[in-house]
Design an enzyme around this catalytic site. Sequence first.
Site, PDB file in Angstrom:
ATOM      1  N   ASP A  20       0.828  -1.196   0.000  1.00 53.19           N
ATOM      2  CA  ASP A  20       0.000   0.000   0.000  1.00 53.19           C
ATOM      3  C   ASP A  20       0.868   1.253   0.000  1.00 53.19           C
ATOM      4  O   ASP A  20       2.081   1.205   0.215  1.00 53.19           O
ATOM      5  CB  ASP A  20      -0.908  -0.026   1.227  1.00 53.19           C
ATOM      6  CG  ASP A  20      -2.184   0.771   1.019  1.00 53.19           C
ATOM      7  OD1 ASP A  20      -2.339   1.379  -0.061  1.00 53.19           O
ATOM      8  OD2 ASP A  20      -3.020   0.796   1.933  1.00 53.19           O
ATOM      9  N   TYR A  43       6.352  -9.842   7.322  1.00 51.57           N
ATOM     10  CA  TYR A  43       6.250  -8.395   7.477  1.00 51.57           C
ATOM     11  C   TYR A  43       6.754  -7.996   8.862  1.00 51.57           C
ATOM     12  O   TYR A  43       6.561  -8.729   9.830  1.00 51.57           O
ATOM     13  CB  TYR A  43       4.799  -7.927   7.338  1.00 51.57           C
ATOM     14  CG  TYR A  43       4.278  -7.834   5.925  1.00 51.57           C
ATOM     15  CD1 TYR A  43       4.334  -6.632   5.220  1.00 51.57           C
ATOM     16  CD2 TYR A  43       3.708  -8.936   5.303  1.00 51.57           C
ATOM     17  CE1 TYR A  43       3.843  -6.538   3.933  1.00 51.57           C
ATOM     18  CE2 TYR A  43       3.215  -8.856   4.007  1.00 51.57           C
ATOM     19  CZ  TYR A  43       3.280  -7.653   3.324  1.00 51.57           C
ATOM     20  OH  TYR A  43       2.798  -7.559   2.051  1.00 51.57           O
TER      21      TYR A  43
END
Length: 330
Positions: free
Chosen positions: A102, A161
């Site tokens: 994103d 992540y």
Amino acid sequence: MNCTVVGLPSAPGLSGCLSTTINSSNSGGNGGSGAEDSYHTAMPTVAGYKWRLVLAYDGTRYAGWQYQQSPPTIQCILENALTRATKLERKDLHLVGASRTDAGVHAWGQVAHFVTPFNYGSLENIHAALNGILPSDIRVREISPAMPEFHARFSVKRKIYHYKIYNDTIMDPFQHHFAYHSVYKLNTDVMREAATYFIGKHDFSAFANASRNDRVPNPVKHIFRFDVYEMGALLQLEVEGSGFLYRQVRNMVALLFQIGKEAIPPHIVPEILATRDRKELAKYVLSAPPHGLCLVSINYNEDHLRLPSGCPTNSFGRHRSITKCKLPFY
């Protein structure tokens, strides 16, 4: 910088590099979509040589990964560099990224692949050319030849992540773009307890924002680990999973953050998971800001990572050297 290419798709002994299928669905769309998982669609046959890229980037200035020109995205900038370095048109490269990060999200181990109609004798020149063209906040860490079966998105087995929180009254200015600042003293013990509830295979519908993509992903994901590390004032939350839905990681972190503030108890996690309703999570938190998130690494099907025959070896970059120092005092 000149990049010499040798061979053609029909050259003898080079068939191991030939790409037979490619997914072209990543060549358009809104860069802010941020959907982290793929959707399996028909993959048309494309002849050519397939190349795997490992990328690192500071996402601060970019509107995410997926292609759009304004504001620019990582894919847009990378494709512009590839078209200059390969002399190919964008539509011929068929560039595909593993994860559609994103806007504002960073990466150390993003993976992508592209296709050329020609083979390379060495990848060092094209590697140097790309990093010479790209802005300094986007780097190609590695280029390697890829098997026809390899797909940057569909061959993925696991993703890791990291989310960083700087937990002190005064923000470290050197962490400003890469960590979320919390002036609240967080209880890391309850955060670790809450994180264990995410581990395992669950329906994460309650932790996924509505994607702007009209295809519906599988909401069941397997989280293998979710760790909370303390490094002085810096907290690093590490999550490893089979895949992630749109903003799933940021939503999980946001809930752990509220739990760390001791605003809500750890057992709220399984209760929200069980509802499978994003509105239930919204009663407690909004998504964590994007700048603390980084895509660290992607693990692939080992069979798809085998190096094809007749292609050059991996390039990890090269050091420059000089034979005589012309500036002895510098």
